[in-house]
Enzyme design. Structure first.
Site, PDB file in Angstrom:
ATOM      1  N   SER A 126       0.836  -1.205   0.000  1.00 50.10           N
ATOM      2  CA  SER A 126       0.000   0.000   0.000  1.00 50.10           C
ATOM      3  C   SER A 126       0.864   1.246   0.000  1.00 50.10           C
ATOM      4  O   SER A 126       1.975   1.256   0.556  1.00 50.10           O
ATOM      5  CB  SER A 126      -0.868  -0.024   1.264  1.00 50.10           C
ATOM      6  OG  SER A 126      -1.473   1.225   1.476  1.00 50.10           O
ATOM      7  N   TYR A 151      -2.027  -1.345  10.980  1.00 49.11           N
ATOM      8  CA  TYR A 151      -2.313  -1.848   9.628  1.00 49.11           C
ATOM      9  C   TYR A 151      -1.161  -1.512   8.682  1.00 49.11           C
ATOM     10  O   TYR A 151      -0.631  -2.379   7.976  1.00 49.11           O
ATOM     11  CB  TYR A 151      -3.622  -1.254   9.080  1.00 49.11           C
ATOM     12  CG  TYR A 151      -3.749  -1.484   7.587  1.00 49.11           C
ATOM     13  CD1 TYR A 151      -4.101  -2.734   7.101  1.00 49.11           C
ATOM     14  CD2 TYR A 151      -3.452  -0.472   6.665  1.00 49.11           C
ATOM     15  CE1 TYR A 151      -4.168  -2.963   5.725  1.00 49.11           C
ATOM     16  CE2 TYR A 151      -3.514  -0.692   5.305  1.00 49.11           C
ATOM     17  CZ  TYR A 151      -3.877  -1.935   4.835  1.00 49.11           C
ATOM     18  OH  TYR A 151      -3.922  -2.164   3.485  1.00 49.11           O
ATOM     19  N   LYS A 155       1.934  -3.887   6.425  1.00 49.72           N
ATOM     20  CA  LYS A 155       2.363  -3.843   5.024  1.00 49.72           C
ATOM     21  C   LYS A 155       3.884  -3.682   4.944  1.00 49.72           C
ATOM     22  O   LYS A 155       4.547  -4.323   4.133  1.00 49.72           O
ATOM     23  CB  LYS A 155       1.656  -2.696   4.283  1.00 49.72           C
ATOM     24  CG  LYS A 155       0.155  -2.917   4.156  1.00 49.72           C
ATOM     25  CD  LYS A 155      -0.168  -4.185   3.395  1.00 49.72           C
ATOM     26  CE  LYS A 155      -1.607  -4.586   3.448  1.00 49.72           C
ATOM     27  NZ  LYS A 155      -1.903  -5.925   2.956  1.00 49.72           N
TER      28      LYS A 155
HETATM   29  P1  NAD Z   1     -11.168  -7.083   1.156  1.00 48.42           P
HETATM   30  O1  NAD Z   1     -11.411  -7.051   2.623  1.00 48.42           O
HETATM   31  O2  NAD Z   1     -12.306  -6.829   0.249  1.00 48.42           O
HETATM   32  O3  NAD Z   1     -10.503  -8.477   0.741  1.00 48.42           O
HETATM   33  C1  NAD Z   1      -9.678  -9.210   1.617  1.00 48.42           C
HETATM   34  C2  NAD Z   1     -10.191 -10.627   1.649  1.00 48.42           C
HETATM   35  O4  NAD Z   1      -9.345 -11.403   2.518  1.00 48.42           O
HETATM   36  C3  NAD Z   1     -11.611 -10.751   2.215  1.00 48.42           C
HETATM   37  O5  NAD Z   1     -12.397 -11.504   1.321  1.00 48.42           O
HETATM   38  C4  NAD Z   1     -11.447 -11.470   3.552  1.00 48.42           C
HETATM   39  O6  NAD Z   1     -12.543 -12.303   3.846  1.00 48.42           O
HETATM   40  C5  NAD Z   1     -10.153 -12.251   3.312  1.00 48.42           C
HETATM   41  N1  NAD Z   1      -9.379 -12.557   4.529  1.00 48.42           N
HETATM   42  C6  NAD Z   1      -8.996 -11.702   5.510  1.00 48.42           C
HETATM   43  N2  NAD Z   1      -8.288 -12.368   6.442  1.00 48.42           N
HETATM   44  C7  NAD Z   1      -8.203 -13.654   6.031  1.00 48.42           C
HETATM   45  C8  NAD Z   1      -7.612 -14.837   6.570  1.00 48.42           C
HETATM   46  N3  NAD Z   1      -6.968 -14.826   7.732  1.00 48.42           N
HETATM   47  N4  NAD Z   1      -7.720 -15.994   5.880  1.00 48.42           N
HETATM   48  C9  NAD Z   1      -8.389 -16.028   4.684  1.00 48.42           C
HETATM   49  N5  NAD Z   1      -8.983 -14.956   4.155  1.00 48.42           N
HETATM   50  C10 NAD Z   1      -8.894 -13.781   4.805  1.00 48.42           C
HETATM   51  O7  NAD Z   1      -9.967  -6.059   0.864  1.00 48.42           O
HETATM   52  P2  NAD Z   1      -9.423  -5.482  -0.505  1.00 48.42           P
HETATM   53  O8  NAD Z   1      -9.786  -4.049  -0.567  1.00 48.42           O
HETATM   54  O9  NAD Z   1      -9.758  -6.370  -1.618  1.00 48.42           O
HETATM   55  O10 NAD Z   1      -7.862  -5.539  -0.217  1.00 48.42           O
HETATM   56  C11 NAD Z   1      -7.066  -6.619  -0.634  1.00 48.42           C
HETATM   57  C12 NAD Z   1      -5.637  -6.398  -0.169  1.00 48.42           C
HETATM   58  O11 NAD Z   1      -5.165  -5.164  -0.683  1.00 48.42           O
HETATM   59  C13 NAD Z   1      -5.467  -6.311   1.344  1.00 48.42           C
HETATM   60  O12 NAD Z   1      -4.252  -6.948   1.675  1.00 48.42           O
HETATM   61  C14 NAD Z   1      -5.383  -4.834   1.599  1.00 48.42           C
HETATM   62  O13 NAD Z   1      -4.649  -4.558   2.761  1.00 48.42           O
HETATM   63  C15 NAD Z   1      -4.635  -4.356   0.365  1.00 48.42           C
HETATM   64  N6  NAD Z   1      -4.870  -2.961   0.032  1.00 48.42           N
HETATM   65  C16 NAD Z   1      -6.151  -2.508  -0.103  1.00 48.42           C
HETATM   66  C17 NAD Z   1      -6.363  -1.167  -0.396  1.00 48.42           C
HETATM   67  C18 NAD Z   1      -7.771  -0.624  -0.487  1.00 48.42           C
HETATM   68  O14 NAD Z   1      -7.947   0.573  -0.336  1.00 48.42           O
HETATM   69  N7  NAD Z   1      -8.785  -1.450  -0.758  1.00 48.42           N
HETATM   70  C19 NAD Z   1      -5.273  -0.311  -0.586  1.00 48.42           C
HETATM   71  C20 NAD Z   1      -3.983  -0.815  -0.469  1.00 48.42           C
HETATM   72  C21 NAD Z   1      -3.791  -2.148  -0.153  1.00 48.42           C
HETATM   73  C1  WQD Z   2      -9.741   9.458   0.781  1.00 46.03           C
HETATM   74  C2  WQD Z   2      -9.953  10.940   1.027  1.00 46.03           C
HETATM   75  C3  WQD Z   2     -10.354  11.529   3.320  1.00 46.03           C
HETATM   76  C4  WQD Z   2     -14.176   9.509   3.731  1.00 46.03           C
HETATM   77  C5  WQD Z   2      -7.057   4.568   3.052  1.00 46.03           C
HETATM   78  C6  WQD Z   2      -5.992   3.897   3.875  1.00 46.03           C
HETATM   79  C7  WQD Z   2      -4.806   3.540   3.046  1.00 46.03           C
HETATM   80  C8  WQD Z   2      -5.222   2.711   1.834  1.00 46.03           C
HETATM   81  C9  WQD Z   2      -6.337   3.369   1.080  1.00 46.03           C
HETATM   82  C10 WQD Z   2      -5.024   0.385   2.349  1.00 46.03           C
HETATM   83  C11 WQD Z   2      -9.242  11.437   2.279  1.00 46.03           C
HETATM   84  C12 WQD Z   2     -11.552  11.837   2.474  1.00 46.03           C
HETATM   85  C13 WQD Z   2     -12.999   9.998   3.214  1.00 46.03           C
HETATM   86  C14 WQD Z   2     -15.214  10.422   4.080  1.00 46.03           C
HETATM   87  C15 WQD Z   2     -13.802  12.234   3.351  1.00 46.03           C
HETATM   88  N1  WQD Z   2      -5.721   1.435   2.206  1.00 46.03           N
HETATM   89  N2  WQD Z   2     -12.805  11.346   3.036  1.00 46.03           N
HETATM   90  N3  WQD Z   2     -14.977  11.752   3.869  1.00 46.03           N
HETATM   91  O1  WQD Z   2      -7.429   7.737   3.652  1.00 46.03           O
HETATM   92  O2  WQD Z   2      -6.431   7.826   1.348  1.00 46.03           O
HETATM   93  O3  WQD Z   2      -6.496   5.727   2.491  1.00 46.03           O
HETATM   94  O4  WQD Z   2      -7.399   3.700   1.974  1.00 46.03           O
HETATM   95  O5  WQD Z   2      -3.860   0.200   2.304  1.00 46.03           O
HETATM   96  O6  WQD Z   2      -3.931   2.820   3.843  1.00 46.03           O
HETATM   97  O7  WQD Z   2      -5.598   4.794   4.902  1.00 46.03           O
HETATM   98  O8  WQD Z   2      -8.640   6.702   1.691  1.00 46.03           O
HETATM   99  O9  WQD Z   2     -10.979   6.639   0.980  1.00 46.03           O
HETATM  100  O10 WQD Z   2     -10.464   6.815   3.445  1.00 46.03           O
HETATM  101  O11 WQD Z   2     -10.038   8.758   1.982  1.00 46.03           O
HETATM  102  O12 WQD Z   2     -13.643  13.442   3.208  1.00 46.03           O
HETATM  103  O13 WQD Z   2     -16.261  10.040   4.570  1.00 46.03           O
HETATM  104  O14 WQD Z   2     -11.347  11.176   1.256  1.00 46.03           O
HETATM  105  O15 WQD Z   2     -10.134  12.520   4.283  1.00 46.03           O
HETATM  106  O16 WQD Z   2      -8.787  12.715   2.021  1.00 46.03           O
HETATM  107  P1  WQD Z   2      -7.223   7.105   2.358  1.00 46.03           P
HETATM  108  P2  WQD Z   2     -10.103   7.153   2.052  1.00 46.03           P
END
Ligand code: NAD
Ligand code: WQD
Length: 344
Positions: A126, A151, A155
Site C-alpha cells: 500500500s 495496519y 504492510k
Molecule cells: P477485502 O477485505 O475486500 O478483501 C480481503 C479478503 O481477505 C476478504 O475476502 C477477507 O474475507 C479475506 N481474509 C482476511 N483475512 C483472512 C484470513 N486470515 N484468511 C483467509 N482470508 C482472509 O480487501 P481489498 O480491498 O480487496 O484488499 C485486498 C488487499 O489489498 C489487502 O491486503 C489490503 O490490505 C490491500 N490494500 C487494499 C487497499 C484498499 O484501499 N482497498 C489499498 C492498499 C492495499
Molecule cells: C480518501 C480521502 C479523506 C471519507 C485509506 C488507507 C490507506 C489505503 C487506502 C489500504 C481522504 C476523504 C474519506 C469520508 C472524506 N488502504 N474522506 N470523507 O485515507 O487515502 O487511504 O485507503 O492500504 O492505507 O488509509 O482513503 O478513501 O479513506 O479517503 O472526506 O467520509 O477522502 O479525508 O482525504 P485514504 P479514504
C-alpha cells in the site's frame, strides 16, 4: 492451464483479479475465510467469466488447513496474496489481531509455499508505507516512513518478510505492489466493493449517500495546502489494478524479473482532490451530492500521488481508466447492490 492460488479472492480487489485471471485462461483456486466478503461473490465471478473458481474456505491463521490447500492442489505455480484485514482505524485499537491476521497469516502461507515448492508470490502492499512523502509524485525510492498505524506496519513488515525470505531461499520470487486508492467496479456491475457497516473510504460513502443509505457525506478538512483545500489522492480503477497482478505474476512465471524481490507503485500518476471526486460523481450520476465540510480526520496525509514510471517501463503496465470511469462503475455497482437487497 497454469494454476494460481488467490488468497482473499472473494474480496474486493481479489475478485476482480480472479475474473481477469480466468479471462486469460488461468485456473484459479480461491482461498478465503469470508471474514470480509460473501460466498455469493463466486456467483458474480462465474456469471462474468463462465467459470466458477475452486473455492477453499480456509483461514490463513490455521497453519494446517493452509498447508492442506497446497497438498490438494499440487501444481500451483504462483500465489497472489490479498487476504488481510484492512481497516486503518480499527487496527489502532486491535493491533494484536491485525498482526496475527496479516503477519501470522502471511507466515503460514510462505511456510506452506516453501514446503510445497511454490516459487512465486505477488503481495498487496500500500502507498500507506510512504506516509506523507517529501516529494510528489512519490517514487519507489522514497524512504518508507515509521508506520502511521498497525495496519500500515503490517504492510511494511510484510514487504520486509518477503525481502528476507527470497534472499534466504533461492528459487522463491516476490513482487510487492503498492496500491494507491483502489475504487470502481467491474463494468458488468456483478462484482464490486462490499463494505461491511458504515464505509470509511470516500467513494463507497459517496455512492451510499447518493442512493439514500447515508444522509450526508462529511468532507474531512477544507484548509489543506492543496488545489482546493481538500486532500488529494491517486485513485485507481480496480480493473486496472487487477490486470497489474497478472503482469506481475507472469513476470515471475516467465523469469523476466531482474531481482528475486521487486516492488512497484500502482496508481494513475494523477492526484484528485475530494471535491474533484465529488464533482466527477455529480457529473456521471446527474445528481447533486449532499455533503458538508467538517474538521480534518486524524492521521490523514495531505496529498499523495504516484510516480508510475517504474511500473510503466519495467512491468509494461499503465492505468487506462480515468476518474469518471471509476465513479461511473462504482455508481453502477451501488445501484446493482441495492436492487439485490430490495428484491431479496
Ligand atoms: P477485502 O477485505 O475486500 O478483501 C480481503 C479478503 O481477505 C476478504 O475476502 C477477507 O474475507 C479475506 N481474509 C482476511 N483475512 C483472512 C484470513 N486470515 N484468511 C483467509 N482470508 C482472509 O480487501 P481489498 O480491498 O480487496 O484488499 C485486498 C488487499 O489489498 C489487502 O491486503 C489490503 O490490505 C490491500 N490494500 C487494499 C487497499 C484498499 O484501499 N482497498 C489499498 C492498499 C492495499
Ligand atoms: C480518501 C480521502 C479523506 C471519507 C485509506 C488507507 C490507506 C489505503 C487506502 C489500504 C481522504 C476523504 C474519506 C469520508 C472524506 N488502504 N474522506 N470523507 O485515507 O487515502 O487511504 O485507503 O492500504 O492505507 O488509509 O482513503 O478513501 O479513506 O479517503 O472526506 O467520509 O477522502 O479525508 O482525504 P485514504 P479514504
Amino acid at each position: 492451464m497454469k494454476k494460481i492460488l488467490v488468497t482473499g479472492g472473494t474480496g474486493y480487489i481479489g475478485s476482480h483479479t480472479v475474473v481477469a485471471l480466468q479471462q486469460k485462461g488461468y485456473e484459479v483456486v480461491v482461498l478465503d475465510n469470508l471474514s470480509n466478503s460473501e460466498y455469493g461473490v463466486l456467483d458474480g465471478i462465474e456469471r462474468i467469466t463462465g467459470v466458477r473458481p475452486t473455492f477453499e474456505n480456509v483461514d490463513l491463521r490455521d497453519k494446517e488447513r493452509t498447508a492442506e490447500v497446497f497438498q490438494s492442489h499440487t501444481d500451483i505455480k504462483a500465489v497472489i496474496h490479498f487476504a488481510a484485514s484492512k481497516a486503518v482505524g480499527e487496527s489502532v485499537g486491535m493491533p494484536l489481531e491485525y498482526y496475527e491476521n496479516n503477519i501470522g497469516g502471511m507466515l503460514n502461507l510462505l511456510s506452506a509455499m516453501r514446503t510445497y515448492k511454490v516459487p512465486n508470490i505477488v503481495f498487496s502492499s500500500s502507498c500507506t508505507v510512504y506516509g506523507q512523502p517529501k516529494q510528489l509524485p512519490v517514487t519507489e525510492e522514497e524512504p518508507v516512513k515509521p508506520a502511521l498505524s498497525p495496519y500500515g506496519n503490517t504492510k511494511q513488515i510484510g514487504e520486509e518478510i518477503l525481502r528476507d525470505t527470497v534472499k534466504a531461499h533461492p528459487g522463491l520470487k516476490a513482487i510487492s505492489l503498492r496500491y494507491f486508492n483502489p475504487v470502481g467496479a467491474h463494468e458488468s456491475a456483478l462484482i464490486g466493493e462490499l463494505p461491511k457497516g458504515v464505509p470509511l473510504n470516500l467513494l463507497p460513502f459517496i455512492t451510499q449517500t447518493a442512493i439514500g443509505l447515508r444522509e450526508q457525506l462529511k468532507v474531512y478538512g477544507k484548509d489543506y495546502n492543496t488545489v482546493d483545500g481538500t486532500c488529494v489522492r491517486d485513485y485507481i480503477h480496480v480493473v486496472d489494478l487487477a490486470n497489474a497482478h497478472i503482469i506481475a505474476a507472469e513476470r515471475m512465471l516467465d523469469h523476466n524479473g531482474e531481482d528475486a524481490y521487486e516492488y512497484f507503485n500502482l496508481g494513475t500518476g494523477t492526484g484528485s482532490s475530494v471535491l474533484q471526486v465529488i464533482q466527477a460523481f455529480e457529473k456521471v450520476s446527474g445528481q447533486a451530492l449532499n455533503y458538508v465540510f467538517v474538521e480534518r480526520r486524524a492521521g490523514d496525509v495531505e496529498q499523495i500521488w504516484a510516480d508510475t514510471q517504474r511500473a510503466n517501463e519495467v512491468l509494461g503496465w499503465k492505468a487506462e481508466k480515468g476518474l469518471e470511469e471509476m465513479v461511473r462503475t462504482a455508481w453502477l455497482w451501488e445501484q446493482h447492490v441495492r436492487k439485490q437487497v430490495h428484491t431479496v
